[in-house]
Enzyme design. Sequence first.
Site, PDB file in Angstrom:
ATOM      1  CG  ASP A   1      -1.948  -1.077   1.222  1.00 52.53           C
ATOM      2  OD1 ASP A   1      -2.208  -1.642   0.145  1.00 52.53           O
ATOM      3  OD2 ASP A   1      -2.496  -1.364   2.306  1.00 52.53           O
ATOM      4  CE  LYS A   2       0.180   8.565  -1.127  1.00 51.32           C
ATOM      5  NZ  LYS A   2      -0.837   9.594  -1.455  1.00 51.32           N
TER       6      LYS A   2
END
Length: 320
Positions: A136-137
């Site tokens: 995930d970012k």
Amino acid sequence: MNCTYSGTAEGITGSVRLDRYIAETLRLLSRSQIKSRCLEAKLNGKTVKVSRPVKNGDTIELSWQPAAPLYLEPENIALDLIYEDDRCAVINKAQGMVVHPGAGNHSGTLANALLWRHLNRPEQPDYRNGIVHRLDKDTSGVIIAAYDNEALAFLSDQFKAKTIRKRYLALVQGIPVNSKGRIHTRLIRDPRDRKRFTALPIIPDSKPQGKIALTRYHVIKSWPGYSLLILEPKTGRTHQLRVHLKHLGNPIIGDSIYNPLYEGNRKDRDKNFPNSALMLHALNLAIVIPGEIEQRVFKAPMPDRFKTVIAELNRRVKKN
């Protein structure tokens, strides 16, 4: 012009759905791409749905739309390289960096940075955007990417066979009832918000929903109201660790999707760490790199944001 394939099915025990055979054996398209690229299939000369079972000796004819061209801009972005050779790179991804370009993120991604690095190594002119898995970012830590198709297949096969080992660090709200254990659920999309997932208990003899997800956890340190956990995901579902820790009753500090204390502009935000970033970090990855036969363990040290929170928790305990 459409892409096509024709051949004879082989290597099947019993029978298997055609879409699975295309995705997992032929590896022409993922199961999501089979839908998005309007695949048409014939089995033994007859048009069929991709849910049709296929067995050894069946003749298969496929036709599908090519992918829309995606221009990837090379960008000179500094990366924290753990390892690199001509076939692959292992990176300690910074929190906040998006892995792949997408809606709203056409630049500044890990893919942009890797393309620039490869184009500036003239001895390796061919390039494959082969990021093998995702983070995930807002999750930092170890991620591996391939520089050619053969390396991508070699690394991807290990993820599919579940021979790789991953460990994560997470700082969470509260203290789990058990100091170690496993979280075993099914994950489905939240019907009220398609960007989120939710965990369902596994009930024997019931109609299965979602995908099986398994995470092992171990509390390595705790303070009043908080814990530091080691997580070992045994499956690789989207948002798995974040959903599983919410399901356990110990959501991750700073998780604006799955921790109620960080959703929106709540007045009851965590008063100790109200502006915290997501406290999830991919600590290490054990995998065999192309050209070798033994696993290596690649490590990304605990990031400063973890050290800052832990130091504050230790200070509060000492003060009291």
